[in-house]
Design a protein around this motif. Structure first.
Motif, PDB file in Angstrom:
ATOM      1  N   GLN A 138       8.718  -3.036 -12.360  1.00 24.15           N
ATOM      2  CA  GLN A 138       8.116  -4.050 -11.259  1.00 24.15           C
ATOM      3  C   GLN A 138       8.536  -5.477 -11.743  1.00 24.15           C
ATOM      4  O   GLN A 138       8.385  -6.041 -12.821  1.00 24.15           O
ATOM      5  CB  GLN A 138       6.613  -4.005 -11.496  1.00 24.15           C
ATOM      6  CG  GLN A 138       6.011  -2.286 -11.494  1.00 24.15           C
ATOM      7  CD  GLN A 138       4.629  -2.482 -11.144  1.00 24.15           C
ATOM      8  OE1 GLN A 138       4.039  -2.785 -10.147  1.00 24.15           O
ATOM      9  NE2 GLN A 138       4.127  -1.677 -12.343  1.00 24.15           N
ATOM     10  N   SER A 178       4.858  -5.940  -2.727  1.00 26.65           N
ATOM     11  CA  SER A 178       4.743  -4.431  -3.137  1.00 26.65           C
ATOM     12  C   SER A 178       3.717  -4.142  -3.862  1.00 26.65           C
ATOM     13  O   SER A 178       3.477  -4.542  -4.931  1.00 26.65           O
ATOM     14  CB  SER A 178       6.163  -4.143  -3.940  1.00 26.65           C
ATOM     15  OG  SER A 178       7.255  -4.062  -3.167  1.00 26.65           O
ATOM     16  N   THR A 179       2.816  -3.127  -3.323  1.00 25.08           N
ATOM     17  CA  THR A 179       1.379  -2.757  -3.855  1.00 25.08           C
ATOM     18  C   THR A 179       1.407  -1.296  -3.622  1.00 25.08           C
ATOM     19  O   THR A 179       2.026  -0.641  -2.942  1.00 25.08           O
ATOM     20  CB  THR A 179       0.327  -3.248  -3.215  1.00 25.08           C
ATOM     21  OG1 THR A 179       0.263  -3.176  -1.768  1.00 25.08           O
ATOM     22  CG2 THR A 179       0.377  -5.006  -3.575  1.00 25.08           C
ATOM     23  N   GLY A 180       0.366  -0.675  -4.326  1.00 27.09           N
ATOM     24  CA  GLY A 180       0.160   0.852  -4.179  1.00 27.09           C
ATOM     25  C   GLY A 180       0.119   1.548  -5.363  1.00 27.09           C
ATOM     26  O   GLY A 180      -0.123   1.001  -6.392  1.00 27.09           O
ATOM     27  N   ASP A 181       0.515   2.664  -5.208  1.00 29.25           N
ATOM     28  CA  ASP A 181       0.369   3.857  -6.524  1.00 29.25           C
ATOM     29  C   ASP A 181       1.637   4.466  -6.833  1.00 29.25           C
ATOM     30  O   ASP A 181       2.339   4.902  -5.594  1.00 29.25           O
ATOM     31  CB  ASP A 181      -0.591   4.758  -6.295  1.00 29.25           C
ATOM     32  CG  ASP A 181      -1.855   4.345  -5.986  1.00 29.25           C
ATOM     33  OD1 ASP A 181      -2.561   3.903  -7.119  1.00 29.25           O
ATOM     34  OD2 ASP A 181      -2.533   4.119  -5.048  1.00 29.25           O
ATOM     35  N   LEU A 235       1.843  -2.367  -8.813  1.00 30.70           N
ATOM     36  CA  LEU A 235       1.375  -1.297  -8.339  1.00 30.70           C
ATOM     37  C   LEU A 235       0.773  -0.575  -9.743  1.00 30.70           C
ATOM     38  O   LEU A 235       1.074  -0.823 -10.878  1.00 30.70           O
ATOM     39  CB  LEU A 235       2.636  -0.487  -7.851  1.00 30.70           C
ATOM     40  CG  LEU A 235       3.107  -0.662  -6.645  1.00 30.70           C
ATOM     41  CD1 LEU A 235       4.708  -1.667  -6.948  1.00 30.70           C
ATOM     42  CD2 LEU A 235       3.631   0.422  -5.785  1.00 30.70           C
ATOM     43  N   ARG A 285       0.777  -1.089  -0.017  1.00 33.75           N
ATOM     44  CA  ARG A 285      -0.058   0.041   0.111  1.00 33.75           C
ATOM     45  C   ARG A 285       0.786   1.430   0.038  1.00 33.75           C
ATOM     46  O   ARG A 285       0.480   2.197   0.780  1.00 33.75           O
ATOM     47  CB  ARG A 285      -1.082   0.126   1.239  1.00 33.75           C
ATOM     48  CG  ARG A 285      -1.940  -1.224   1.002  1.00 33.75           C
ATOM     49  CD  ARG A 285      -3.000  -0.989   2.244  1.00 33.75           C
ATOM     50  NE  ARG A 285      -2.560  -1.353   3.504  1.00 33.75           N
ATOM     51  CZ  ARG A 285      -3.290  -1.446   4.681  1.00 33.75           C
ATOM     52  NH1 ARG A 285      -4.634  -1.236   4.468  1.00 33.75           N
ATOM     53  NH2 ARG A 285      -2.585  -1.841   5.648  1.00 33.75           N
ATOM     54  N   SER A 286       1.885   1.206  -0.888  1.00 32.41           N
ATOM     55  CA  SER A 286       2.657   2.208  -0.852  1.00 32.41           C
ATOM     56  C   SER A 286       2.335   3.409  -1.703  1.00 32.41           C
ATOM     57  O   SER A 286       1.581   3.319  -2.804  1.00 32.41           O
ATOM     58  CB  SER A 286       4.102   1.786  -1.503  1.00 32.41           C
ATOM     59  OG  SER A 286       4.760   0.861  -0.740  1.00 32.41           O
TER      60      SER A 286
END
Length: 478
Positions: free
Chosen positions: A395, A380-383, A401, A359-360
């Motif tokens: 990635q 590693s996930t998020g925007d 992401l 949720r980065s």
């Protein structure tokens, strides 16, 4: 006879040219899909050529140097006024009891007896310590204990010890000090400030700190973690290569929550031993909600062109042993971390690196002369949004992401020395960035974001960290 031969030659020449174009196109696709920057390939070539015959080693060295030059160029280091410690700045107004200190002995005695709200003011001078200072007395959220100089650049502290200051008490503030590692054996100066255990809400403002492996080391102890700290407006650097096989990370945070790292100038963190991998700053160890914003990270400012891998900012760093993790598991290295409105430049490796960072938010950063943004592993996930990247966004290994409105450079361009993102800027004699024309902007309004120079952004914000870097200079003016 001859016209027929000429036609054959033209036919074969055309076929050969088409074959070269096709090979180039295939190579470009392979390079782009692999996400390998020229500087990374150069390291790989150098490493695998070691121990081979001289002809092969020399040839590989030439190829590696050529790739590095194409990727990095030979530009001057950036000068970014207005970020970091402001010279001659006055201390913030404090209302507690002021205690004036004029010697190392008085400093040690005062910090051992400090009470909430005390303001321990070191008088102008040069203070030398060969033993660690311990900030163990407790302050309170509404009555911090402050150790300071009234004006920046008037107090120099030399530490000839592995750890300069160990902070275990809550609610301490350190301001306007110049701190320097002065160990006889350079690697012995490990940490300028080690913030540990119950040292919650620690604050460091407008200090200049140099010549340590870690200027701030922040981690838990016996199940307690020093959460909710602030490191703001400091200049953190090294005068020479850190000749150590141990960790070299200017701000090293493990397992902590809620820290803000803001408006610092971080530079020259070159590791000379071991794996030669070093970081400007990272948060790892299962922590959450840590924020890096409005910082300038110049991996190589005075110390340029040296071997090793320098990474700018990271959520996750190189990973953590489970025994150091907040939950003793580190299912993810970081959760809900934010990297926004930073300028990261002159790094031999990634400018921003995500390793198991869930949720980065990686928002509106400017990266110049780095290998770009790299995200790894399934956690590693998020925007990743609104960034201006002189390089690629890669990635791999399961990272996933969302990418929105980032300006990057295709890998094939880097391999032929083309840097369209760099060409968006012109420089004056001091290598201060200025837009060459109108900056690229978002196509739709975005939520309010900080600007590197603390200026208001329009609804259609410029991509990257800043609207106008000259505003940072104005902030620095007295």
């Amino acid at each position: 006879m001859y016209p027929r031969r000429h036609r054959a030659v033209r036919t074969w020449s055309t076929l050969a040219l088409l074959a070269l174009v096709a090979a180039g196109a295939v190579a470009a696709v392979v390079v782009q899909s692999a996400g390998v920057a020229p500087r990374a390939l150069a390291r790989h070539i150098d490493r695998h050529a070691e121990g081979h015959p001289a002809l092969l080693t020399n040839s590989a060295g030439w190829v590696a140097r050529t790739l590095t030059t194409l990727d990095r160029g030979d530009g001057a280091p950036l000068a970014i006024p207005g970020i970091g410690a402001l010279p001659r700045a006055m201390a913030s107004r404090q209302t507690g009891r002021e205690v004036l200190l004029g010697s190392a002995t008085e400093v040690r005695s005062a910090i051992a007896q400090a009470l909430p709200g005390d303001v321990l003011t070191m008088l102008p001078g040069h203070y030398k310590f060969s033993q660690t200072l311990s900030l163990a007395q407790p302050g309170r959220p509404d009555s911090k204990i402050t150790l300071r100089a009234r004006r920046a650049d008037t107090v120099l502290i030399d530490f000839a010890t592995a750890q300069g200051v160990v902070v275990t008490g809550p609610d301490w503030r350190v301001e306007n000090l110049t701190v320097r590692g002065a160990c006889t054996a350079q690697p012995d100066c490990q940490h300028a400030f080690h913030v540990v255990g119950g040292a919650v809400r620690f604050t460091a403002v407008n200090n200049t700190i140099s010549d340590f492996n870690a200027h701030f080391k922040i981690n838990g102890e016996q199940g307690r973690f020093p959460d909710d700290g602030l490191i703001e407006g400091n200049t953190l650097t090294n005068a020479s290569v850190r000749e150590t096989a141990g960790a070299v990370t200017v701000i090293d945070m493990v397992g902590v929550n809620g820290w803000t790292i803001r408006r610092n100038l971080i530079s020259d963190f070159v590791k000379g031993g071991g794996d030669r991998i070093s970081y400007g700053a990272f948060a790892k160890g299962g922590g959450a909600r840590n924020v890096f914003e409005q910082n300038v990270v110049i991996c190589e400012s005075r110390l340029r062109g040296l071997a090793g891998q320098r990474v700018g900012l990271s959520l996750g760093g190189g990973g953590s042993g489970k025994q150091y993790c907040r939950d003793s598991k580190c299912i993810t290295e970081q959760d809900q971390g934010v990297i926004q409105s930073n300028l990261v430049a002159s790094c031999s490796d990634a400018g921003i690196y995500l390793n198991g960072a869930a949720r980065s938010q990686v928002l509106h950063n400017t990266l110049l002369d780095t290998s770009g943004i790299e995200a790894r592993f399934a956690g590693s996930t998020g925007d990743i949004e609104g960034n201006l990247v002189d390089g690629q966004i890669v990635q791999r290994d399961g990272a996933l992401l969302r990418l929105r409105e980032n300006r990057t450079t295709v890998a094939a361009a880097l391999f032929v020395g083309q840097h369209p993102v760099r060409r968006l800027f012109s420089t004056d004699g001091a290598a201060v960035l200025a837009w060459r024309g109108a900056p690229p902007r978002r196509t739709a309004p975005t939520p309010a974001l900080p600007d590197l120079c603390a200026a208001a952004r329009p609804q259609l914000a410029a991509l990257g960290a800043f609207e106008d870097l000259a505003r940072c200079r104005h902030k620095a003016a007295p």
